[in-house]
Design an enzyme around this catalytic site. Structure first.
Site, PDB file in Angstrom:
ATOM      1  CG  HIS A   7       9.566  22.902  44.993  1.00  0.00           C
ATOM      2  ND1 HIS A   7      10.698  22.246  44.587  1.00  0.00           N
ATOM      3  CD2 HIS A   7       9.355  22.505  46.278  1.00  0.00           C
ATOM      4  CE1 HIS A   7      11.152  21.490  45.581  1.00  0.00           C
ATOM      5  NE2 HIS A   7      10.349  21.627  46.618  1.00  0.00           N
ATOM      6  CG  ASP A  23      10.154  24.352  52.416  1.00  0.00           C
ATOM      7  OD1 ASP A  23      11.155  23.613  52.397  1.00  0.00           O
ATOM      8  OD2 ASP A  23       8.982  23.918  52.480  1.00  0.00           O
ATOM      9  CE  LYS A  44       5.875  17.314  42.812  1.00  0.00           C
ATOM     10  NZ  LYS A  44       5.409  16.236  43.667  1.00  0.00           N
ATOM     11  CE  LYS A  60      13.446  23.037  48.927  1.00  0.00           C
ATOM     12  NZ  LYS A  60      12.607  22.361  49.894  1.00  0.00           N
TER      13      LYS A  60
END
Ligand code: BG6
Length: 484
Positions: free
Chosen positions: A240, A235, A182, A148
């Site tokens: 995310h 961002d 994660k 990204k």
């Protein structure tokens, strides 16, 4: 904890932009740690490719420095270090010219998996893809990894997808969103679909609302140039946060298979309602606690870019109609903490009368720090004195539950790079997913840009602007505290 490390196939991994920050801070240290864990086979090779002129020895010295800086001391094993360095070599390559490409092609071994990591700005993706093709490196067993930001809006993301598609098939393209690597994010799927307990309650009938928080203590100093053009929406939210939302909201996929999972995530993104302006709060941190303000950090006194955002979103699906998803992320907040909280509805009838101790059940999935899962339940306070209720957590901190070694959870990048080698795209975004995510965020960004108001100021070390609290208060709800 018994860890099962299954070595991957022999591979040649080329890192374009090898001298850059991501490569030296995350990719190379991540590969070293996998090597230390015994996951890299004897025949694994890593080639650094960038413009700077290095010979192999000079490049290995750079890697040694990077590892000494970014790998915890206890993990710096001299023997493993030598073994890892010996796997590495370097080729100076001009992404937009012809220099270095023939030498790079000569290094690729037929039979090994070939992975090309584009750790460079998106403006070079097309050049790299084209030259890999031109020089015969787009083989059957090859894949490319892109980072990204994947575009700046829907149009640029479409252009990027189209450019890559000229040279590579979708099954060869690995778009990284490191949140998907994660540990707890994957555990979210295990908790939802590996247990009978939660899924029957996982819907608007039983869930009051969902909070997704990614709070950071860092500011944007040092990357103001990028950040000020991006803001929290591009961002963090477009990628995310939306990925987390998808994993919570999606229907059970028919298998833990790349397209099955990504099809379900895509349906969630498409079911997201447009967001009303009154359901969004933007913020910018002021100066304080020895830190400069956002405006000073980005060196733009007139900036209207948000470094905090809170959004109330709705997923229009049979499962979720009426259950709001509150998303919140920001820089310079009170603590670094990322979590997803599922707040369940109250029991329909209170047998014990109104009691302070009776709270809604909450399932908290902590992404970082202290990865774990906590379920808050109501019980009777022990001892005499009648039926007094208290709330207690059923706490499953991974470090405690899984014993020694559990705190040594691989970094997201380690896992994702190994998945690239294995050829498993489940934790990577598909082109249509990225485009759908931009299609949702673009109008939100455009509506803001058409206005003249400024983001709300907030104190560094706080939980964000007061108005973000109001977003919840007006619905009779409150944010969970931002704490470590
Ligand atoms: C990156 C963003 O993608 O994620 C950064 O560009 C952000 O602004 C980072 O700080 C957060 O990642 P993590 O893993 O530290 O939560």
């Amino acid at each position: 904890m018994v860890s099962r490390v299954i070595p991957v196939e022999p591979f040649d991994l080329v890192i374009f932009g090898a001298t850059g920050d991501l490569s030296t801070r995350k990719i190379l240290p991540g590969l070293y740690r996998r090597d230390l864990a015994g996951q890299l086979p004897e025949e694994a090779r890593i080639v650094g490719a960038a413009r700077s002129p290095f010979d192999d020895e000079g490049w290995r010295a750079e890697i040694r420095k990077a590892l000494e800086e970014h790998v915890p001391e206890g993990k710096l094993d001299p023997q493993a270090m030598e073994r890892f360095l010996a796997r590495n070599s370097y080729v100076a390559v001009d992404a937009r010219g012809e220099d270095g490409w023939a030498a790079l092609a000569a290094k690729m071994r037929p039979g090994a998996v070939q992975a090309y990591y584009f750790s460079v700005g998106p403006s070079l993706f097309g050049d790299l893809a084209e030259r890999l093709n031109l020089h015969g490196m787009n083989t059957d067993n090859c894949r490319i990894v892109v980072e990204k930001p994947f575009g700046h809006d829907l149009t640029s993301a479409r252009d990027l997808n189209a450019t890559l598609a000229c040279h590579f098939d979708e099954h060869q393209i690995y778009r990284i969103d490191h949140y998907l690597g994660k540990e707890t994010v994957q555990n979210l799927m295990a908790v939802r679909f590996g247990n009978m307990l939660f899924e029957p309650l996982w819907n608007a009938q039983y869930v009051d609302h969902i909070q997704i928080t990614v709070a950071e203590t860092v500011g944007v100093a040092g990357r103001g140039g990028y950040y000020d053009k991006s803001g929290a929406m591009r961002d963090m939210v477009q990628n995310h946060m939306m990925q987390l939302l998808c994993l919570i909201a999606m229907e059970p996929p028919y298998a833990f298979d790349p397209d099955a999972v990504r099809d379900e995530k895509l349906k969630v993104i498409r079911a997201l309602d447009p967001v009303r302006l009154s359901d969004i709060v933007r913020g910018q941190y002021e100066a304080g606690n020895g830190h400069a303000s956002y405006l000073a950090d980005v060196e733009n006194p007139h900036s209207r870019t948000e470094c905090f955002i809170a959004i109330k979103a709705h997923v229009s699906s049979w499962r979720w109609k009426g259950t709001p998803f509150y998303l919140r992320t920001g820089k310079r907040l009170r603590a670094r903490t990322s979590e997803i909280a599922i707040i369940f509805k109250d029991p329909p009838h209170s047998l014990f009368g109104e009691q302070e101790g009776q709270k809604s059940n909450v399932l908290v999935i902590r992404l970082q720090p202290n990865e774990g899962i906590k379920l808050k339940v109501t019980i009777k306070e022990p001892g005499p004195g009648g039926m007094r209720l208290i709330e207690v957590p059923l706490d499953m901190s991974f470090a405690e539950a899984l014993g020694p070694g559990a705190e040594d959870i691989p970094d997201a990048y380690e896992r994702l790079i190994m998945d690239v080698i294995r050829g498993n795209q489940t934790l990577f975004m598909r082109g249509d997913e990225v485009e759908a995510a931009w299609a949702w965020t673009d109008p939100i960004i455009a509506a803001w840009e058409a206005r003249e108001d400024r983001p709300h100021p907030y104190d560094p070390g706080s939980s964000g602007p007061e108005d973000a609290l109001m977003l919840m208060h007006r619905d009779g709800r409150r944010w969970r505290e931002v704490k470590p």
